[in-house]
Structure formats: structure tokens, C-alpha cells
Design an enzyme around this catalytic site. Sequence first.
Site, PDB file in Angstrom:
ATOM      1  N   ASP A 150       0.815  -1.224   0.000  1.00  0.00           N
ATOM      2  CA  ASP A 150       0.000   0.000   0.000  1.00  0.00           C
ATOM      3  C   ASP A 150       0.848   1.274   0.000  1.00  0.00           C
ATOM      4  O   ASP A 150       0.309   2.373  -0.039  1.00  0.00           O
ATOM      5  CB  ASP A 150      -1.003   0.008   1.166  1.00  0.00           C
ATOM      6  CG  ASP A 150      -0.349  -0.099   2.540  1.00  0.00           C
ATOM      7  OD1 ASP A 150       0.588  -0.913   2.700  1.00  0.00           O
ATOM      8  OD2 ASP A 150      -0.779   0.639   3.454  1.00  0.00           O
ATOM      9  N   HIS A 151       2.179   1.117   0.013  1.00  0.00           N
ATOM     10  CA  HIS A 151       3.060   2.288  -0.014  1.00  0.00           C
ATOM     11  C   HIS A 151       3.921   2.366  -1.270  1.00  0.00           C
ATOM     12  O   HIS A 151       4.617   3.358  -1.471  1.00  0.00           O
ATOM     13  CB  HIS A 151       3.964   2.302   1.223  1.00  0.00           C
ATOM     14  CG  HIS A 151       3.189   2.487   2.487  1.00  0.00           C
ATOM     15  ND1 HIS A 151       3.147   3.662   3.191  1.00  0.00           N
ATOM     16  CD2 HIS A 151       2.368   1.626   3.150  1.00  0.00           C
ATOM     17  CE1 HIS A 151       2.352   3.530   4.246  1.00  0.00           C
ATOM     18  NE2 HIS A 151       1.865   2.302   4.237  1.00  0.00           N
TER      19      HIS A 151
ATOM     20  N   ASP B 171       4.424   4.047   8.433  1.00  0.00           N
ATOM     21  CA  ASP B 171       3.692   3.115   9.305  1.00  0.00           C
ATOM     22  C   ASP B 171       4.564   2.806  10.521  1.00  0.00           C
ATOM     23  O   ASP B 171       5.715   2.402  10.370  1.00  0.00           O
ATOM     24  CB  ASP B 171       3.406   1.799   8.574  1.00  0.00           C
ATOM     25  CG  ASP B 171       2.326   1.945   7.515  1.00  0.00           C
ATOM     26  OD1 ASP B 171       1.880   3.083   7.281  1.00  0.00           O
ATOM     27  OD2 ASP B 171       1.939   0.922   6.928  1.00  0.00           O
TER      28      ASP B 171
HETATM   29 ZN   LIG Z   1       0.509   0.946   5.251  1.00  0.00          ZN
HETATM   30 ZN   LIG Z   2       3.101  -1.130   6.462  1.00  0.00          ZN
END
Ligand SMILES: [Zn+2]
Ligand SMILES: [Zn+2]
Length: 310
Positions: free
Chosen positions: A64-65, A208
Site C-alpha cells: 500500500d506504499h 507506518d
Molecule cells: Zn501501510
Molecule cells: Zn506497512
Amino acid sequence: MLTLTFLGTGAACPSVDRNVSSLAVAREGETMLFDCGEGTQRQMMRYGVGFAFREIFFSHYHADHMLGVTGLLRTMGLQDRTAPVTLYGPRGAARVLGAAVSLGIERSKFPVEIVEVQPGDRLERDGYALEAFPTEHRADTIGWALVEHERLGRFDPARAAALGVPEGPLWGKIHKGESVELPDGRVVSPAELVGAPRAGRRVVYSGDTRPCATLIEAARGADLLVHEATFAGEELERAKETGHSTAAEAAMVAREAGVRRLVLTHISPRYTRDAPELLEEARAAFPEVIIARDGLSVDVPYVHEEAAAG
Ligand SMILES: [Zn+2]
Ligand SMILES: [Zn+2]
């Protein structure tokens, strides 16, 4: 100017309300990206962030990054880009980002350099630096601090005129710290006309992470802290298991670090677009907080200029 545009503010996977992580920072006409989740290029178009950037800074390589970098670079190739792009990230950069860059059968039409950084590294730029600091997630992760250099003190033109210093090159010399001799032989020193150096701005992006001491240290006195807040307090155990933070934990980090403002991002899809429970829990510990949404733009003014304007 220094402006942040939140391109994606959701955790883990895209939802109707939020795309996955990416943050654009525009400073004095230059744009840089922090993280590049799937669909980032479309968010850039939607929110008016141009493709003329040179650098992307990754916090880690959860999908997701970073999944968005492949498509973004391809589109830039189709636009006949020739200027190089550099991707910076923690350990594993060559393997993971290298695979993302080379995926598919097209060859990049412009040079893409990949640079692995260590926590503690400092990348010097014109007028600012980017500092990578260690964070605590389930992988090799770093956070990023954009730290502006100190600026020259304020020049006092009225006093310069009163002392008979003619406007022109002499003003510039004094402002830059040189003593100058006037036509009548008097010497004027910078201390007479220039105030103390003024602090630059500091913007910190957590990536994160669990709340951690290194993040608090990096965010000390920051003008703006962008901190992940994946969960509300009732999911604290889950936050600990997955290496994330609750909104209240992020707010405690902001309070301990003495930052001016906090923006929460990386919100789990289980919460609504406004995530009122996250906001309420964070506000209890740190009032100057907002929840990011996709497309949100946040200006970071100089502290003293804000004070002067008020
Ligand atoms: Zn993330
Ligand atoms: Zn992560």
C-alpha cells in the site's frame, strides 16, 4: 511556500473514500513525493500535483506504499520525460523498487536511480535536508523529516536609512553578514541592522509505525507532524500486533514532541470518511489535530510570519 497535499490517506487497501498512501510536498516550486501506493498517479492528476518531480521517498515496501510507482513511471515515460528520477527507501530498495521499476516489457525512457538509505542518513538539498529516522513497524521502515536550513535574520531597512547606508549592494552585503565601510569612512556591522537567524520549518512524516522514541525525537518542535493513525483505541491490541498506532497514541507523540500541528493519516477502511471517533480520541491528548482526507492541502507557514500576521 511549503504545502502538503494528501494524495492517499487510507490503510492497507483502497476504498471508495480513501486511496492508499502517498503524500506530495511542494516547497519553493519543487515537488517531492513520500510513498506511492497504487493509483497515486491518478490522485496526482485529480488534485493538481504535477509530474515534474525528481525524487520519491519511501517509508517501507508494504504494497500500500509502493505499488503505484510502476504505473506512475510508465505514464511519465509516455509523456516523453527525459529527466532522471531517484527513488530513496530503506533496506531492500534495490530488490523491491528495482522489481517495481523493471516490471512489464517497456524500458524506462529516462534514468531511474534507486538509493538505499540507512536510518540516520541525511540528504542535503538547497535550503533544506531530508533526514531518515528509524521507526517500529513489521519490516525495515523509516520515517522522513524535512528540515529547512536556518534563514538569515531580518534586515531593518528603516534603521539602515537612518544610519545613512545607501540602498543597494551594501544592504545585501550587510544582510549576509559582512561589515561595510560607508563613503564617509564609518563602518556599519551586521549586528546593527540584522536580527538573529530565523529557524526554518520542520515537517515530519511517520510512515507506518508504533509510537516510538526515535519518532518523538525527530518530531521535536516540528511545525507539522503527519502521523499514521490506523485504528481507534478499542483496537489497541490489533495496533500492537500489526505495528500500527491508534489516534490517541499518535496524539501523545505529538504532545510529547511539542509539535505545532498534527495531521492523522493511514486510516483503516473500517472508519467512515470523517472518522469522528479517531478525531475525538486524538483531541483529548492534542487539540491541534485534523484527520486527513484525500485531496487535503495543508500550508506550513513560518512561525514568526504567522505571529506577525496575527
Ligand atoms: Zn501501510
Ligand atoms: Zn506497512
